[in-house]
Design an enzyme around this catalytic site. Structure first.
Site, PDB file in Angstrom:
ATOM      1  N   LYS A 110      49.287  77.238  12.211  1.00 50.26           N
ATOM      2  CA  LYS A 110      50.495  77.712  12.883  1.00 50.26           C
ATOM      3  C   LYS A 110      50.595  79.238  12.845  1.00 50.26           C
ATOM      4  CE  LYS A 110      52.337  73.513  13.588  1.00 50.26           C
ATOM      5  NZ  LYS A 110      51.225  72.646  13.118  1.00 50.26           N
TER       6      LYS A 110
HETATM    7  C1  LIG Z   1      50.718  71.477  13.568  1.00 47.77           C
HETATM    8  C2  LIG Z   1      49.462  71.003  12.940  1.00 47.77           C
HETATM    9  C3  LIG Z   1      48.582  70.135  13.618  1.00 47.77           C
HETATM   10  C4  LIG Z   1      48.878  69.583  14.991  1.00 47.77           C
HETATM   11  O1  LIG Z   1      48.818  70.553  15.989  1.00 47.77           O
HETATM   12  P1  LIG Z   1      49.476  70.282  17.436  1.00 47.77           P
HETATM   13  O2  LIG Z   1      49.395  71.577  18.129  1.00 47.77           O
HETATM   14  O3  LIG Z   1      50.892  69.837  17.152  1.00 47.77           O
HETATM   15  O4  LIG Z   1      48.674  69.208  18.077  1.00 47.77           O
HETATM   16  C5  LIG Z   1      47.411  69.775  12.984  1.00 47.77           C
HETATM   17  N1  LIG Z   1      47.129  70.205  11.719  1.00 47.77           N
HETATM   18  C6  LIG Z   1      47.953  71.022  11.038  1.00 47.77           C
HETATM   19  C7  LIG Z   1      47.579  71.424   9.659  1.00 47.77           C
HETATM   20  C8  LIG Z   1      49.140  71.457  11.608  1.00 47.77           C
HETATM   21  O5  LIG Z   1      49.967  72.265  10.922  1.00 47.77           O
END
Ligand SMILES: *Cc1c(COP(=O)(O)O)cnc(C)c1O
Length: 494
Positions: free
Chosen positions: A111
Protein backbone atom coordinates in the site's frame (compact mmCIF):
# COMPACT_ATOMS: atom_id res chain seq x y z
CA UNK A 1 -6.15 13.55 -21.10
CA UNK A 2 -9.66 13.68 -19.68
CA UNK A 3 -11.32 11.32 -17.22
CA UNK A 4 -14.78 9.82 -17.44
CA UNK A 5 -16.97 7.61 -15.26
CA UNK A 6 -17.68 3.91 -15.66
CA UNK A 7 -21.41 4.68 -15.37
CA UNK A 8 -21.90 7.98 -17.21
CA UNK A 9 -20.13 9.97 -19.89
CA UNK A 10 -18.40 12.95 -18.30
CA UNK A 11 -15.13 14.82 -18.75
CA UNK A 12 -13.02 15.75 -15.72
CA UNK A 13 -9.43 16.90 -15.58
CA UNK A 14 -6.82 14.99 -13.57
CA UNK A 15 -6.93 17.28 -10.52
CA UNK A 16 -10.73 17.04 -10.23
CA UNK A 17 -10.49 13.28 -10.67
CA UNK A 18 -8.09 12.89 -7.75
CA UNK A 19 -9.88 15.26 -5.38
CA UNK A 20 -13.32 13.84 -6.18
CA UNK A 21 -12.22 10.21 -5.79
CA UNK A 22 -15.51 8.80 -7.09
CA UNK A 23 -18.06 10.01 -9.63
CA UNK A 24 -21.21 11.62 -8.21
CA UNK A 25 -23.51 8.83 -9.51
CA UNK A 26 -21.30 6.18 -7.89
CA UNK A 27 -19.20 5.17 -10.90
CA UNK A 28 -15.41 4.96 -10.85
CA UNK A 29 -13.27 7.53 -12.62
CA UNK A 30 -11.14 6.27 -15.51
CA UNK A 31 -8.88 7.84 -18.16
CA UNK A 32 -10.70 8.40 -21.46
CA UNK A 33 -7.85 6.66 -23.30
CA UNK A 34 -4.59 4.88 -22.54
CA UNK A 35 -1.46 6.85 -23.42
CA UNK A 36 1.02 4.73 -25.39
CA UNK A 37 4.59 4.05 -24.32
CA UNK A 38 6.56 2.74 -27.29
CA UNK A 39 9.16 -0.01 -27.23
CA UNK A 40 12.10 2.40 -27.61
CA UNK A 41 11.02 4.14 -24.42
CA UNK A 42 10.48 0.83 -22.63
CA UNK A 43 13.98 -0.26 -23.73
CA UNK A 44 15.41 2.98 -22.32
CA UNK A 45 13.80 2.27 -18.91
CA UNK A 46 16.47 -0.39 -18.30
CA UNK A 47 18.90 2.46 -17.63
CA UNK A 48 16.48 4.55 -15.60
CA UNK A 49 15.78 4.68 -11.87
CA UNK A 50 12.44 3.87 -10.23
CA UNK A 51 11.83 7.59 -9.76
CA UNK A 52 12.51 8.38 -13.42
CA UNK A 53 10.15 5.66 -14.62
CA UNK A 54 7.43 6.76 -12.17
CA UNK A 55 7.89 10.32 -13.39
CA UNK A 56 7.39 9.26 -17.02
CA UNK A 57 4.23 7.28 -16.22
CA UNK A 58 2.71 9.94 -13.94
CA UNK A 59 3.32 12.64 -16.57
CA UNK A 60 1.27 10.75 -19.15
CA UNK A 61 -1.87 11.13 -17.00
CA UNK A 62 -1.31 14.34 -15.05
CA UNK A 63 0.28 16.92 -17.33
CA UNK A 64 -3.06 18.62 -18.08
CA UNK A 65 -2.98 20.14 -14.56
CA UNK A 66 0.43 19.39 -13.03
CA UNK A 67 3.73 20.91 -14.14
CA UNK A 68 6.87 18.82 -14.61
CA UNK A 69 8.11 20.41 -11.40
CA UNK A 70 4.96 19.31 -9.52
CA UNK A 71 5.32 15.75 -10.77
CA UNK A 72 9.04 15.65 -9.96
CA UNK A 73 8.17 16.82 -6.48
CA UNK A 74 5.43 14.23 -5.96
CA UNK A 75 7.73 11.42 -7.10
CA UNK A 76 10.79 12.45 -5.10
CA UNK A 77 8.72 12.91 -1.94
CA UNK A 78 7.05 9.51 -2.40
CA UNK A 79 10.04 7.34 -3.29
CA UNK A 80 12.91 8.52 -1.10
CA UNK A 81 14.90 7.38 1.89
CA UNK A 82 11.79 6.16 3.71
CA UNK A 83 12.21 3.00 1.58
CA UNK A 84 14.76 0.53 2.93
CA UNK A 85 15.81 -0.57 -0.58
CA UNK A 86 17.54 1.83 -2.91
CA UNK A 87 15.81 0.20 -5.90
CA UNK A 88 12.43 0.95 -4.17
CA UNK A 89 10.90 -2.25 -5.60
CA UNK A 90 13.59 -4.92 -6.02
CA UNK A 91 13.05 -7.75 -8.51
CA UNK A 92 14.52 -10.97 -7.13
CA UNK A 93 15.22 -14.15 -9.09
CA UNK A 94 14.38 -17.07 -6.83
CA UNK A 95 14.74 -19.77 -9.48
CA UNK A 96 12.01 -20.56 -12.00
CA UNK A 97 10.29 -17.24 -11.45
CA UNK A 98 11.00 -13.73 -10.19
CA UNK A 99 9.51 -11.84 -7.26
CA UNK A 100 8.72 -8.11 -7.32
CA UNK A 101 9.08 -6.91 -3.71
CA UNK A 102 6.66 -4.05 -3.10
CA UNK A 103 7.08 -3.90 0.67
CA UNK A 104 10.22 -1.86 1.28
CA UNK A 105 8.26 1.25 2.27
CA UNK A 106 7.62 2.55 5.80
CA UNK A 107 4.74 0.15 6.63
CA UNK A 108 6.19 -3.02 5.04
CA UNK A 109 3.24 -3.62 2.70
CA UNK A 110 2.56 -2.67 -0.92
CA UNK A 111 0.00 0.00 0.00
CA UNK A 112 2.98 2.34 0.56
CA UNK A 113 3.70 2.33 -3.18
CA UNK A 114 0.55 4.41 -3.69
CA UNK A 115 -0.02 5.99 -0.28
CA UNK A 116 3.41 7.60 -0.13
CA UNK A 117 2.45 9.48 -3.31
CA UNK A 118 -1.22 10.23 -2.61
CA UNK A 119 -0.88 13.00 0.02
CA UNK A 120 1.23 15.25 -2.21
CA UNK A 121 -0.86 14.31 -5.23
CA UNK A 122 -4.09 15.10 -3.37
CA UNK A 123 -3.01 18.39 -1.77
CA UNK A 124 -1.50 19.62 -5.07
CA UNK A 125 -4.66 18.62 -6.92
CA UNK A 126 -6.81 20.43 -4.35
CA UNK A 127 -4.85 23.65 -4.80
CA UNK A 128 -5.11 23.31 -8.62
CA UNK A 129 -8.89 23.32 -8.43
CA UNK A 130 -8.98 26.19 -5.94
CA UNK A 131 -10.00 24.11 -2.93
CA UNK A 132 -8.88 26.11 0.07
CA UNK A 133 -10.42 24.04 2.86
CA UNK A 134 -8.48 21.53 4.90
CA UNK A 135 -8.88 17.95 3.64
CA UNK A 136 -10.07 15.29 6.08
CA UNK A 137 -9.18 11.83 4.79
CA UNK A 138 -11.21 8.99 6.33
CA UNK A 139 -10.27 5.33 5.99
CA UNK A 140 -11.74 2.04 7.19
CA UNK A 141 -9.03 -0.58 7.16
CA UNK A 142 -8.60 -4.32 7.49
CA UNK A 143 -4.98 -3.62 8.47
CA UNK A 144 -2.55 -2.47 5.78
CA UNK A 145 -4.31 0.52 4.23
CA UNK A 146 -4.87 2.28 7.55
CA UNK A 147 -1.26 2.32 8.58
CA UNK A 148 -0.05 3.23 5.10
CA UNK A 149 -2.52 6.14 4.99
CA UNK A 150 -1.48 7.31 8.47
CA UNK A 151 2.18 7.17 7.51
CA UNK A 152 1.51 9.03 4.26
CA UNK A 153 -0.67 11.81 5.68
CA UNK A 154 0.88 12.34 9.15
CA UNK A 155 1.81 16.01 9.56
CA UNK A 156 1.04 16.86 5.94
CA UNK A 157 -0.10 20.50 6.04
CA UNK A 158 -3.78 21.19 5.29
CA UNK A 159 -4.80 17.58 5.89
CA UNK A 160 -6.20 15.46 8.70
CA UNK A 161 -6.27 11.67 8.63
CA UNK A 162 -8.77 9.46 10.47
CA UNK A 163 -8.54 5.66 10.53
CA UNK A 164 -11.03 3.11 11.87
CA UNK A 165 -9.93 -0.50 12.27
CA UNK A 166 -11.70 -3.59 13.65
CA UNK A 167 -10.38 -3.72 17.21
CA UNK A 168 -9.91 -7.48 17.29
CA UNK A 169 -9.52 -8.08 13.56
CA UNK A 170 -5.93 -7.10 12.74
CA UNK A 171 -2.55 -8.71 13.47
CA UNK A 172 -0.59 -7.64 16.58
CA UNK A 173 2.02 -5.87 14.47
CA UNK A 174 -0.65 -4.15 12.39
CA UNK A 175 -2.41 -2.91 15.53
CA UNK A 176 0.79 -1.61 17.13
CA UNK A 177 1.72 0.13 13.90
CA UNK A 178 -1.49 2.14 14.18
CA UNK A 179 -1.73 2.70 17.94
CA UNK A 180 1.82 4.11 18.05
CA UNK A 181 1.32 6.46 15.09
CA UNK A 182 2.86 9.89 15.59
CA UNK A 183 1.66 13.14 14.09
CA UNK A 184 -0.51 16.08 15.14
CA UNK A 185 -3.23 15.51 12.55
CA UNK A 186 -3.98 11.81 13.12
CA UNK A 187 -7.07 10.08 14.55
CA UNK A 188 -7.02 6.32 15.14
CA UNK A 189 -10.02 4.45 16.49
CA UNK A 190 -10.65 0.77 17.13
CA UNK A 191 -14.19 -0.33 16.33
CA UNK A 192 -16.08 -3.03 18.22
CA UNK A 193 -16.96 -4.95 15.09
CA UNK A 194 -15.44 -6.44 11.95
CA UNK A 195 -14.01 -4.69 8.89
CA UNK A 196 -17.41 -4.49 7.19
CA UNK A 197 -18.88 -2.74 10.24
CA UNK A 198 -16.05 -0.19 10.18
CA UNK A 199 -16.47 0.34 6.43
CA UNK A 200 -20.24 0.76 6.74
CA UNK A 201 -19.69 3.29 9.53
CA UNK A 202 -17.29 5.31 7.38
CA UNK A 203 -19.70 5.23 4.44
CA UNK A 204 -22.42 6.53 6.77
CA UNK A 205 -20.17 9.41 7.83
CA UNK A 206 -19.53 10.25 4.17
CA UNK A 207 -23.21 10.31 3.31
CA UNK A 208 -24.31 12.25 6.42
CA UNK A 209 -25.43 15.61 5.09
CA UNK A 210 -25.71 17.02 8.60
CA UNK A 211 -22.10 16.27 9.33
CA UNK A 212 -20.96 17.66 6.01
CA UNK A 213 -22.77 20.83 6.83
CA UNK A 214 -21.23 20.99 10.28
CA UNK A 215 -17.76 20.58 8.81
CA UNK A 216 -18.61 22.38 5.59
CA UNK A 217 -16.93 25.68 6.11
CA UNK A 218 -13.49 24.48 7.02
CA UNK A 219 -13.10 20.84 5.97
CA UNK A 220 -13.54 18.78 2.81
CA UNK A 221 -14.06 15.05 3.30
CA UNK A 222 -12.01 12.75 1.10
CA UNK A 223 -11.15 9.09 0.87
CA UNK A 224 -7.86 7.32 0.39
CA UNK A 225 -9.29 3.95 -0.56
CA UNK A 226 -8.19 2.04 -3.59
CA UNK A 227 -10.90 3.26 -5.97
CA UNK A 228 -9.24 6.71 -6.10
CA UNK A 229 -7.37 7.06 -9.39
CA UNK A 230 -4.59 8.66 -7.34
CA UNK A 231 -3.96 5.23 -5.83
CA UNK A 232 -4.15 3.35 -9.09
CA UNK A 233 -1.72 5.50 -11.05
CA UNK A 234 1.36 4.99 -8.82
CA UNK A 235 0.80 1.25 -9.11
CA UNK A 236 1.04 1.30 -12.91
CA UNK A 237 4.64 2.50 -12.62
CA UNK A 238 6.00 -0.60 -10.89
CA UNK A 239 4.86 -2.90 -13.71
CA UNK A 240 7.04 -0.90 -16.10
CA UNK A 241 9.83 -0.90 -13.53
CA UNK A 242 9.65 -4.68 -13.06
CA UNK A 243 9.80 -5.18 -16.82
CA UNK A 244 12.81 -2.88 -17.09
CA UNK A 245 14.71 -4.89 -14.47
CA UNK A 246 13.83 -8.18 -16.14
CA UNK A 247 15.18 -6.73 -19.38
CA UNK A 248 18.29 -5.35 -17.71
CA UNK A 249 19.15 -8.71 -16.17
CA UNK A 250 18.57 -10.53 -19.45
CA UNK A 251 15.56 -12.49 -18.16
CA UNK A 252 13.63 -11.08 -21.16
CA UNK A 253 14.56 -9.30 -24.38
CA UNK A 254 12.75 -5.99 -24.74
CA UNK A 255 9.57 -6.78 -26.67
CA UNK A 256 9.23 -10.29 -25.22
CA UNK A 257 6.23 -10.92 -23.05
CA UNK A 258 6.02 -11.44 -19.30
CA UNK A 259 3.33 -12.89 -17.05
CA UNK A 260 2.46 -11.25 -13.75
CA UNK A 261 0.83 -13.23 -10.96
CA UNK A 262 -0.85 -10.95 -8.41
CA UNK A 263 -2.35 -11.71 -4.97
CA UNK A 264 -5.69 -9.99 -5.31
CA UNK A 265 -8.34 -8.52 -3.01
CA UNK A 266 -9.95 -5.32 -4.23
CA UNK A 267 -8.54 -5.82 -7.76
CA UNK A 268 -6.50 -2.58 -7.62
CA UNK A 269 -3.02 -4.01 -7.94
CA UNK A 270 -3.77 -6.37 -10.82
CA UNK A 271 -5.85 -3.72 -12.61
CA UNK A 272 -2.77 -1.47 -12.65
CA UNK A 273 -1.05 -4.32 -14.51
CA UNK A 274 -3.86 -4.29 -17.07
CA UNK A 275 -3.46 -0.51 -17.49
CA UNK A 276 0.28 -1.04 -18.09
CA UNK A 277 -0.57 -3.62 -20.75
CA UNK A 278 -2.97 -1.21 -22.45
CA UNK A 279 -0.18 1.39 -22.48
CA UNK A 280 2.02 -1.01 -24.42
CA UNK A 281 3.91 -3.05 -21.82
CA UNK A 282 4.42 -6.54 -23.26
CA UNK A 283 2.35 -8.60 -20.83
CA UNK A 284 1.16 -12.05 -21.79
CA UNK A 285 -1.18 -13.10 -18.97
CA UNK A 286 -2.29 -11.51 -15.73
CA UNK A 287 -2.81 -14.29 -13.21
CA UNK A 288 -5.34 -13.40 -10.51
CA UNK A 289 -4.58 -15.21 -7.24
CA UNK A 290 -7.18 -15.46 -4.47
CA UNK A 291 -7.26 -17.01 -1.03
CA UNK A 292 -10.18 -19.08 0.26
CA UNK A 293 -12.46 -16.12 -0.52
CA UNK A 294 -12.29 -17.24 -4.14
CA UNK A 295 -15.08 -15.15 -5.65
CA UNK A 296 -12.77 -13.83 -8.40
CA UNK A 297 -11.62 -17.33 -9.38
CA UNK A 298 -15.28 -18.29 -9.83
CA UNK A 299 -15.98 -15.10 -11.76
CA UNK A 300 -13.19 -15.62 -14.27
CA UNK A 301 -14.15 -19.29 -14.64
CA UNK A 302 -17.92 -18.94 -14.96
CA UNK A 303 -18.69 -15.29 -15.77
CA UNK A 304 -20.87 -15.14 -12.64
CA UNK A 305 -19.92 -12.78 -9.81
CA UNK A 306 -21.81 -14.09 -6.80
CA UNK A 307 -21.19 -12.55 -3.37
CA UNK A 308 -23.90 -14.70 -1.76
CA UNK A 309 -21.37 -16.88 -0.02
CA UNK A 310 -19.69 -17.42 3.27
CA UNK A 311 -16.93 -14.98 4.25
CA UNK A 312 -13.73 -16.62 5.51
CA UNK A 313 -11.05 -15.05 7.67
CA UNK A 314 -7.64 -16.23 6.49
CA UNK A 315 -3.92 -15.75 7.10
CA UNK A 316 -3.96 -13.27 4.19
CA UNK A 317 -6.49 -10.78 5.63
CA UNK A 318 -5.88 -8.04 3.06
CA UNK A 319 -7.44 -10.35 0.49
CA UNK A 320 -10.48 -11.25 2.60
CA UNK A 321 -12.87 -9.36 0.38
CA UNK A 322 -16.15 -10.29 -1.28
CA UNK A 323 -16.78 -7.08 -3.20
CA UNK A 324 -13.74 -6.24 -5.33
CA UNK A 325 -14.53 -2.61 -6.12
CA UNK A 326 -11.93 -2.06 -8.80
CA UNK A 327 -13.32 -4.89 -10.91
CA UNK A 328 -15.87 -2.32 -12.12
CA UNK A 329 -13.10 -0.59 -14.06
CA UNK A 330 -12.22 -3.88 -15.74
CA UNK A 331 -15.87 -4.58 -16.63
CA UNK A 332 -16.01 -1.14 -18.24
CA UNK A 333 -13.11 -2.03 -20.53
CA UNK A 334 -14.29 -5.60 -21.15
CA UNK A 335 -17.69 -4.46 -22.46
CA UNK A 336 -16.20 -1.86 -24.79
CA UNK A 337 -16.86 1.05 -22.41
CA UNK A 338 -20.62 0.59 -22.44
CA UNK A 339 -21.82 2.56 -19.38
CA UNK A 340 -25.29 0.92 -19.52
CA UNK A 341 -23.78 -2.54 -19.33
CA UNK A 342 -21.73 -1.53 -16.26
CA UNK A 343 -24.80 0.07 -14.65
CA UNK A 344 -26.76 -3.14 -15.16
CA UNK A 345 -24.07 -5.23 -13.45
CA UNK A 346 -23.66 -2.81 -10.54
CA UNK A 347 -27.42 -2.54 -9.97
CA UNK A 348 -27.68 -6.32 -9.90
CA UNK A 349 -24.77 -6.44 -7.45
CA UNK A 350 -26.46 -3.91 -5.20
CA UNK A 351 -29.87 -5.56 -5.37
CA UNK A 352 -29.00 -9.25 -5.51
CA UNK A 353 -25.32 -9.44 -4.56
CA UNK A 354 -24.76 -11.07 -7.92
CA UNK A 355 -24.34 -10.41 -11.64
CA UNK A 356 -23.45 -12.35 -14.72
CA UNK A 357 -21.55 -11.13 -17.77
CA UNK A 358 -22.34 -12.19 -21.34
CA UNK A 359 -20.34 -14.64 -23.45
CA UNK A 360 -18.44 -11.92 -25.34
CA UNK A 361 -17.23 -10.28 -22.14
CA UNK A 362 -16.37 -13.60 -20.58
CA UNK A 363 -14.31 -14.53 -23.62
CA UNK A 364 -12.53 -11.14 -23.66
CA UNK A 365 -11.62 -11.50 -20.00
CA UNK A 366 -10.36 -15.05 -20.47
CA UNK A 367 -7.94 -13.82 -23.13
CA UNK A 368 -6.35 -11.49 -20.57
CA UNK A 369 -6.64 -13.23 -17.22
CA UNK A 370 -6.10 -16.60 -15.64
CA UNK A 371 -7.29 -17.17 -12.11
CA UNK A 372 -6.79 -19.58 -9.26
CA UNK A 373 -7.02 -19.82 -5.49
CA UNK A 374 -5.13 -21.27 -2.57
CA UNK A 375 -6.51 -22.84 0.62
CA UNK A 376 -5.19 -22.15 4.13
CA UNK A 377 -3.21 -25.43 4.45
CA UNK A 378 -1.77 -24.81 0.96
CA UNK A 379 -0.71 -21.30 2.01
CA UNK A 380 1.21 -22.69 4.99
CA UNK A 381 2.73 -25.49 2.90
CA UNK A 382 3.85 -23.00 0.23
CA UNK A 383 5.59 -20.79 2.80
CA UNK A 384 7.35 -23.82 4.30
CA UNK A 385 8.34 -25.34 0.96
CA UNK A 386 9.57 -22.10 -0.61
CA UNK A 387 11.74 -21.40 2.42
CA UNK A 388 13.13 -24.92 2.53
CA UNK A 389 13.80 -25.27 -1.18
CA UNK A 390 14.75 -21.73 -2.15
CA UNK A 391 15.67 -20.01 1.12
CA UNK A 392 13.08 -17.35 0.34
CA UNK A 393 10.60 -16.28 2.99
CA UNK A 394 7.07 -15.46 1.77
CA UNK A 395 4.32 -13.61 3.59
CA UNK A 396 0.90 -15.33 3.41
CA UNK A 397 -0.45 -13.03 0.66
CA UNK A 398 2.52 -13.63 -1.59
CA UNK A 399 2.38 -17.35 -0.80
CA UNK A 400 -1.13 -17.45 -2.25
CA UNK A 401 0.25 -16.06 -5.51
CA UNK A 402 3.21 -18.45 -5.56
CA UNK A 403 0.89 -21.45 -5.18
CA UNK A 404 -1.51 -20.20 -7.84
CA UNK A 405 1.38 -19.54 -10.22
CA UNK A 406 2.73 -23.07 -9.67
CA UNK A 407 -0.68 -24.53 -10.53
CA UNK A 408 -0.97 -22.29 -13.59
CA UNK A 409 2.50 -23.21 -14.85
CA UNK A 410 1.77 -26.92 -14.45
CA UNK A 411 -1.73 -26.90 -15.96
CA UNK A 412 -1.12 -24.49 -18.86
CA UNK A 413 2.41 -25.48 -19.84
CA UNK A 414 3.00 -21.75 -20.42
CA UNK A 415 6.75 -21.16 -19.99
CA UNK A 416 6.59 -17.35 -20.37
CA UNK A 417 8.94 -15.71 -17.81
CA UNK A 418 6.83 -14.72 -14.81
CA UNK A 419 6.97 -12.14 -12.06
CA UNK A 420 5.10 -12.93 -8.85
CA UNK A 421 4.06 -9.69 -7.18
CA UNK A 422 4.97 -9.73 -3.48
CA UNK A 423 2.80 -7.48 -1.34
CA UNK A 424 4.02 -7.69 2.26
CA UNK A 425 7.07 -8.39 4.39
CA UNK A 426 6.78 -11.83 6.06
CA UNK A 427 7.57 -10.12 9.38
CA UNK A 428 4.32 -8.21 9.23
CA UNK A 429 2.54 -11.56 9.59
CA UNK A 430 5.15 -13.17 11.81
CA UNK A 431 2.75 -15.46 13.72
CA UNK A 432 1.45 -17.28 10.67
CA UNK A 433 4.76 -17.35 8.84
CA UNK A 434 6.50 -18.76 11.91
CA UNK A 435 3.80 -21.40 12.27
CA UNK A 436 4.53 -22.48 8.68
CA UNK A 437 8.35 -22.61 8.77
CA UNK A 438 8.72 -23.78 12.38
CA UNK A 439 5.51 -25.52 13.44
CA UNK A 440 7.09 -26.44 16.79
CA UNK A 441 7.14 -22.70 17.62
CA UNK A 442 3.56 -22.05 16.51
CA UNK A 443 1.48 -20.16 19.06
CA UNK A 444 4.02 -17.45 19.84
CA UNK A 445 2.58 -14.02 19.28
CA UNK A 446 3.63 -10.41 18.75
CA UNK A 447 7.33 -9.69 19.16
CA UNK A 448 8.00 -13.19 20.47
CA UNK A 449 6.93 -14.44 17.04
CA UNK A 450 9.00 -11.76 15.28
CA UNK A 451 12.10 -12.71 17.32
CA UNK A 452 11.56 -16.43 16.80
CA UNK A 453 11.15 -15.87 13.07
CA UNK A 454 14.47 -13.98 12.93
CA UNK A 455 16.14 -16.75 14.88
CA UNK A 456 14.68 -19.57 12.79
CA UNK A 457 15.42 -18.00 9.41
CA UNK A 458 18.55 -15.96 10.11
CA UNK A 459 16.80 -12.95 8.53
CA UNK A 460 16.30 -9.52 10.01
CA UNK A 461 12.93 -7.89 10.56
CA UNK A 462 12.45 -4.52 8.83
CA UNK A 463 13.74 -1.79 11.19
CA UNK A 464 10.34 -0.11 11.31
CA UNK A 465 8.74 -3.27 12.66
CA UNK A 466 11.58 -3.99 15.10
CA UNK A 467 11.43 -0.48 16.53
CA UNK A 468 7.69 -0.71 17.30
CA UNK A 469 8.44 -2.38 20.61
CA UNK A 470 10.01 0.84 21.94
CA UNK A 471 7.18 3.08 20.83
CA UNK A 472 4.48 4.42 23.05
CA UNK A 473 0.88 3.41 22.33
CA UNK A 474 -0.98 6.70 22.20
CA UNK A 475 -4.14 5.70 20.30
CA UNK A 476 -5.69 3.00 22.43
CA UNK A 477 -9.32 4.16 22.23
CA UNK A 478 -12.09 2.09 20.76
CA UNK A 479 -15.81 2.69 20.25
CA UNK A 480 -19.06 1.04 19.23
CA UNK A 481 -20.04 1.20 15.55
CA UNK A 482 -22.90 3.59 16.36
CA UNK A 483 -20.46 6.01 18.04
CA UNK A 484 -17.93 6.29 15.21
CA UNK A 485 -19.11 9.69 14.07
CA UNK A 486 -19.39 11.06 17.60
CA UNK A 487 -15.78 10.08 18.32
CA UNK A 488 -14.62 11.82 15.17
CA UNK A 489 -16.49 15.03 15.90
CA UNK A 490 -15.14 15.05 19.46
CA UNK A 491 -11.61 14.78 18.09
CA UNK A 492 -12.18 17.49 15.50
CA UNK A 493 -13.41 19.80 18.25
CA UNK A 494 -10.39 19.37 20.50
C1 LIG B 1 -4.17 -4.69 -0.14
C2 LIG B 1 -3.34 -5.91 -0.21
C3 LIG B 1 -3.55 -6.90 -1.18
C4 LIG B 1 -4.67 -6.82 -2.19
O1 LIG B 1 -4.48 -5.81 -3.14
P1 LIG B 1 -5.71 -5.29 -4.04
O2 LIG B 1 -5.18 -4.12 -4.75
O3 LIG B 1 -6.81 -4.96 -3.06
O4 LIG B 1 -6.08 -6.42 -4.94
C5 LIG B 1 -2.70 -7.99 -1.21
N1 LIG B 1 -1.71 -8.13 -0.28
C6 LIG B 1 -1.49 -7.21 0.68
C7 LIG B 1 -0.40 -7.45 1.66
C8 LIG B 1 -2.27 -6.07 0.76
O5 LIG B 1 -2.06 -5.16 1.72
Amino acid sequence: MKFTSTRRNIALNSAETIVQGISSEGGLLVPDSFPAIDSAEIAAYSEKSYQEIANAIFSRYLSDCFSQEDIGNIVSTAYGSQFDAKEIAPVVNIGGYHVLELWHGPTSAFKDMALQALPTLLTKAASKIGETREILVLVATSGDTGKAALEGFADIPKTKIGVYYPRDGVSKVQKLQMTTQEGKNVFVMGVNGNFDDAQTGVKRIFSDAGLREKLGGSVRLSSANSINFGRLLPQVAYYFYAYSRMARSGAVEVGDKLNFCVPTGNFGNILAGYYAKRMGLPINRLICASNRNNILTDFFTTGVYDANREFHTTASPSMDILISSNLERMLFEACGRDVHEVQKCMEALKGHNRYEVGEAMKKGLSELYSAGWCSEPETRATIAETFKERGYLLDPHTAVAVKVYGDYRRDSGDATPTVVVSTASPFKFAEDVLGAVAPEKAGLSGFEAVDALCETTGQRAPARIASLRDKKETHTESCEVKDMQRALVAWLNT
